[in-house]
Design a protein around this motif. Structure first.
Motif, PDB file in Angstrom:
ATOM      1  N   ARG A 123       0.888  -1.163   0.000  1.00  0.00           N
ATOM      2  CA  ARG A 123       0.000   0.000   0.000  1.00  0.00           C
ATOM      3  C   ARG A 123       0.926   1.213   0.000  1.00  0.00           C
ATOM      4  NH1 ARG A 123      -5.385   0.485   1.565  1.00  0.00           N
ATOM      5  NH2 ARG A 123      -5.231  -1.721   2.067  1.00  0.00           N
ATOM      6  N   ILE A 124       1.031   1.863  -1.156  1.00  0.00           N
ATOM      7  CA  ILE A 124       2.002   2.935  -1.353  1.00  0.00           C
ATOM      8  C   ILE A 124       1.270   4.274  -1.365  1.00  0.00           C
ATOM      9  CG2 ILE A 124       3.795   3.837  -2.883  1.00  0.00           C
ATOM     10  CD1 ILE A 124       3.948   0.861  -3.979  1.00  0.00           C
ATOM     11  N   PRO A 125       1.516   5.146  -0.373  1.00  0.00           N
ATOM     12  CA  PRO A 125       0.843   6.446  -0.354  1.00  0.00           C
ATOM     13  C   PRO A 125       1.453   7.381  -1.399  1.00  0.00           C
ATOM     14  CG  PRO A 125       2.330   6.256   1.521  1.00  0.00           C
ATOM     15  CD  PRO A 125       2.377   4.939   0.790  1.00  0.00           C
ATOM     16  N   VAL A 126       0.572   8.037  -2.167  1.00  0.00           N
ATOM     17  CA  VAL A 126       1.015   8.981  -3.197  1.00  0.00           C
ATOM     18  C   VAL A 126       0.033  10.151  -3.247  1.00  0.00           C
ATOM     19  CG1 VAL A 126       2.196   7.270  -4.655  1.00  0.00           C
ATOM     20  CG2 VAL A 126      -0.224   7.713  -5.009  1.00  0.00           C
ATOM     21  N   PRO A 127       0.509  11.330  -3.685  1.00  0.00           N
ATOM     22  CA  PRO A 127      -0.415  12.440  -3.900  1.00  0.00           C
ATOM     23  C   PRO A 127      -1.282  12.172  -5.136  1.00  0.00           C
ATOM     24  CG  PRO A 127       1.882  13.190  -3.960  1.00  0.00           C
ATOM     25  CD  PRO A 127       1.891  11.708  -3.855  1.00  0.00           C
ATOM     26  N   PRO A 128      -2.399  12.902  -5.293  1.00  0.00           N
ATOM     27  CA  PRO A 128      -3.227  12.732  -6.495  1.00  0.00           C
ATOM     28  C   PRO A 128      -2.377  12.906  -7.751  1.00  0.00           C
ATOM     29  CG  PRO A 128      -4.338  14.146  -4.912  1.00  0.00           C
ATOM     30  CD  PRO A 128      -2.941  13.924  -4.396  1.00  0.00           C
ATOM     31  N   GLY A 129      -2.689  12.144  -8.775  1.00  0.00           N
ATOM     32  CA  GLY A 129      -1.953  12.228 -10.033  1.00  0.00           C
ATOM     33  C   GLY A 129      -1.955  10.884 -10.739  1.00  0.00           C
ATOM     34  N   ILE A 133      -1.393   4.743 -13.731  1.00  0.00           N
ATOM     35  CA  ILE A 133      -1.974   4.239 -12.489  1.00  0.00           C
ATOM     36  C   ILE A 133      -2.316   5.429 -11.596  1.00  0.00           C
ATOM     37  CG2 ILE A 133      -1.621   2.791 -10.451  1.00  0.00           C
ATOM     38  CD1 ILE A 133      -1.586   1.168 -13.031  1.00  0.00           C
ATOM     39  N   GLU A 134      -3.551   5.463 -11.111  1.00  0.00           N
ATOM     40  CA  GLU A 134      -3.999   6.532 -10.222  1.00  0.00           C
ATOM     41  C   GLU A 134      -4.243   5.969  -8.828  1.00  0.00           C
ATOM     42  OE1 GLU A 134      -7.180   8.949 -11.761  1.00  0.00           O
ATOM     43  OE2 GLU A 134      -6.498   8.613 -13.821  1.00  0.00           O
ATOM     44  N   PRO A 135      -4.034   6.780  -7.789  1.00  0.00           N
ATOM     45  CA  PRO A 135      -4.288   6.291  -6.426  1.00  0.00           C
ATOM     46  C   PRO A 135      -5.774   6.042  -6.197  1.00  0.00           C
ATOM     47  CG  PRO A 135      -3.711   8.621  -6.395  1.00  0.00           C
ATOM     48  CD  PRO A 135      -3.538   8.157  -7.809  1.00  0.00           C
ATOM     49  N   ILE A 183      -1.645   3.605  -3.905  1.00  0.00           N
ATOM     50  CA  ILE A 183      -1.577   2.600  -4.961  1.00  0.00           C
ATOM     51  C   ILE A 183      -1.404   1.280  -4.225  1.00  0.00           C
ATOM     52  CG2 ILE A 183      -0.262   1.675  -6.904  1.00  0.00           C
ATOM     53  CD1 ILE A 183       0.509   4.581  -7.583  1.00  0.00           C
ATOM     54  N   VAL A 184      -2.397   0.415  -4.365  1.00  0.00           N
ATOM     55  CA  VAL A 184      -2.367  -0.880  -3.683  1.00  0.00           C
ATOM     56  C   VAL A 184      -1.998  -1.941  -4.710  1.00  0.00           C
ATOM     57  CG1 VAL A 184      -3.676  -2.562  -2.350  1.00  0.00           C
ATOM     58  CG2 VAL A 184      -4.122  -0.111  -2.053  1.00  0.00           C
ATOM     59  N   LEU A 185      -0.885  -2.607  -4.466  1.00  0.00           N
ATOM     60  CA  LEU A 185      -0.416  -3.681  -5.350  1.00  0.00           C
ATOM     61  C   LEU A 185      -0.608  -5.012  -4.636  1.00  0.00           C
ATOM     62  CD1 LEU A 185       2.929  -2.052  -6.533  1.00  0.00           C
ATOM     63  CD2 LEU A 185       0.763  -2.148  -7.784  1.00  0.00           C
ATOM     64  N   ASP A 186      -1.383  -5.896  -5.240  1.00  0.00           N
ATOM     65  CA  ASP A 186      -1.625  -7.228  -4.692  1.00  0.00           C
ATOM     66  C   ASP A 186      -0.931  -8.263  -5.567  1.00  0.00           C
ATOM     67  OD1 ASP A 186      -3.475  -6.631  -2.491  1.00  0.00           O
ATOM     68  OD2 ASP A 186      -4.825  -5.972  -4.094  1.00  0.00           O
ATOM     69  N   PHE A 187      -0.153  -9.129  -4.944  1.00  0.00           N
ATOM     70  CA  PHE A 187       0.573 -10.208  -5.621  1.00  0.00           C
ATOM     71  C   PHE A 187      -0.081 -11.520  -5.188  1.00  0.00           C
ATOM     72  CE2 PHE A 187       3.267  -6.597  -5.591  1.00  0.00           C
ATOM     73  CZ  PHE A 187       4.086  -6.699  -6.709  1.00  0.00           C
ATOM     74  N   VAL A 188      -0.731 -12.189  -6.143  1.00  0.00           N
ATOM     75  CA  VAL A 188      -1.576 -13.340  -5.833  1.00  0.00           C
ATOM     76  C   VAL A 188      -1.011 -14.590  -6.513  1.00  0.00           C
ATOM     77  CG1 VAL A 188      -3.908 -14.263  -5.956  1.00  0.00           C
ATOM     78  CG2 VAL A 188      -3.565 -11.788  -5.691  1.00  0.00           C
ATOM     79  N   PRO A 189      -0.552 -15.569  -5.725  1.00  0.00           N
ATOM     80  CA  PRO A 189       0.024 -16.774  -6.317  1.00  0.00           C
ATOM     81  C   PRO A 189      -1.025 -17.693  -6.932  1.00  0.00           C
ATOM     82  CG  PRO A 189       0.087 -16.909  -3.915  1.00  0.00           C
ATOM     83  CD  PRO A 189      -0.472 -15.564  -4.270  1.00  0.00           C
ATOM     84  N   LYS A 190      -0.618 -18.400  -7.973  1.00  0.00           N
ATOM     85  CA  LYS A 190      -1.437 -19.449  -8.576  1.00  0.00           C
ATOM     86  C   LYS A 190      -0.699 -20.787  -8.487  1.00  0.00           C
ATOM     87  CE  LYS A 190      -3.984 -20.680 -12.750  1.00  0.00           C
ATOM     88  NZ  LYS A 190      -4.373 -20.220 -14.091  1.00  0.00           N
ATOM     89  N   VAL A 191       0.581 -20.790  -8.881  1.00  0.00           N
ATOM     90  CA  VAL A 191       1.452 -21.959  -8.735  1.00  0.00           C
ATOM     91  C   VAL A 191       2.663 -21.495  -7.940  1.00  0.00           C
ATOM     92  CG1 VAL A 191       2.875 -23.668  -9.924  1.00  0.00           C
ATOM     93  CG2 VAL A 191       0.697 -22.938 -10.936  1.00  0.00           C
ATOM     94  N   ASN A 192       2.906 -22.101  -6.802  1.00  0.00           N
ATOM     95  CA  ASN A 192       3.950 -21.667  -5.876  1.00  0.00           C
ATOM     96  C   ASN A 192       3.700 -20.224  -5.446  1.00  0.00           C
ATOM     97  OD1 ASN A 192       5.591 -24.028  -5.365  1.00  0.00           O
ATOM     98  ND2 ASN A 192       6.006 -23.970  -7.555  1.00  0.00           N
ATOM     99  N   ASN A 193       4.725 -19.478  -5.117  1.00  0.00           N
ATOM    100  CA  ASN A 193       4.568 -18.139  -4.552  1.00  0.00           C
ATOM    101  C   ASN A 193       4.741 -17.043  -5.594  1.00  0.00           C
ATOM    102  OD1 ASN A 193       4.312 -18.709  -1.651  1.00  0.00           O
ATOM    103  ND2 ASN A 193       6.328 -19.624  -1.900  1.00  0.00           N
ATOM    104  N   ALA A 194       4.018 -15.939  -5.393  1.00  0.00           N
ATOM    105  CA  ALA A 194       4.301 -14.728  -6.157  1.00  0.00           C
ATOM    106  C   ALA A 194       5.617 -14.159  -5.646  1.00  0.00           C
ATOM    107  CB  ALA A 194       3.174 -13.716  -5.949  1.00  0.00           C
ATOM    108  N   LEU A 195       6.255 -13.305  -6.431  1.00  0.00           N
ATOM    109  CA  LEU A 195       7.457 -12.618  -5.952  1.00  0.00           C
ATOM    110  C   LEU A 195       7.666 -11.316  -6.693  1.00  0.00           C
ATOM    111  CD1 LEU A 195      10.345 -12.426  -7.633  1.00  0.00           C
ATOM    112  CD2 LEU A 195      10.459 -14.819  -7.191  1.00  0.00           C
ATOM    113  N   VAL A 196       8.397 -10.416  -6.052  1.00  0.00           N
ATOM    114  CA  VAL A 196       8.864  -9.192  -6.686  1.00  0.00           C
ATOM    115  C   VAL A 196      10.203  -8.836  -6.047  1.00  0.00           C
ATOM    116  CG1 VAL A 196       7.725  -7.531  -5.131  1.00  0.00           C
ATOM    117  CG2 VAL A 196       8.177  -6.897  -7.511  1.00  0.00           C
ATOM    118  N   ASN A 197      11.103  -8.308  -6.865  1.00  0.00           N
ATOM    119  CA  ASN A 197      12.406  -7.880  -6.356  1.00  0.00           C
ATOM    120  C   ASN A 197      12.440  -6.388  -6.055  1.00  0.00           C
ATOM    121  OD1 ASN A 197      13.087 -10.276  -8.456  1.00  0.00           O
ATOM    122  ND2 ASN A 197      14.421 -10.332  -6.660  1.00  0.00           N
ATOM    123  N   ALA A 198      11.795  -5.591  -6.887  1.00  0.00           N
ATOM    124  CA  ALA A 198      11.807  -4.142  -6.673  1.00  0.00           C
ATOM    125  C   ALA A 198      10.568  -3.538  -7.310  1.00  0.00           C
ATOM    126  CB  ALA A 198      13.063  -3.515  -7.270  1.00  0.00           C
TER     127      ALA A 198
END
Length: 129
Positions: free
Chosen positions: A32-38, A99-101, A107-122
């Motif tokens: 959950r990333i806080p950002v100003p309008p834009g 992408i708008e808030p 900006i809410v980013l959800d990582f949802v696994p289907k096979v094994n785990n979701a991942l992100v590095n950056a």
């Protein structure tokens, strides 16, 4: 962030900005990333460390499949890092402009696994204005 697990990896891929890939969050998680309008471009950086013929988990394409949503909008569906990368370039970067808030300024980013785990590095969030 909420959920998932953070882990440090012993090696970064050769090439530019390898330090981004020394750690990752994996599992079923969200940011959950806080950002100003834009409007923002969200860049997601991936590198498959665990799965692959020469990697600790063995396996290959199809060993990790997940989806990513931004404020409930699908950005990636049934994404497979190994399927999107190559041995010569194991890093995958996906950019999503416009992408708008949400109404709470996140900006809410959800990582949802289907096979094994979701991942992100950056994750990068870039103001488009």
């Amino acid at each position: 962030f909420r959920g998932g697990f953070q882990i440090a990896r012993p090696e970064a891929p050769a090439g530019a900005d390898g330090d981004r890939f020394l750690g990752e969050r994996y599992g079923n998680f969200s940011y959950r990333i806080p950002v100003p309008p834009g409007r923002y471009t969200v860049k997601l950086h991936f590198r498959e460390y665990w799965w692959g013929p020469e990697r600790p988990g063995k396996g290959g394409v199809g060993s990790r499949i997940f989806s990513v949503f931004a404020n409930h909008r699908a950005l990636l569906t049934d994404f497979d890092i190994l399927g999107a990368s190559s041995p010569a370039d194991p890093v995958v970067v996906r950019s999503f402009p416009g992408i708008e808030p949400d109404s709470f300024g996140h900006i809410v980013l959800d990582f949802v696994p289907k096979v094994n785990n979701a991942l992100v590095n950056a994750i990068e969030v870039i103001d488009e204005q």
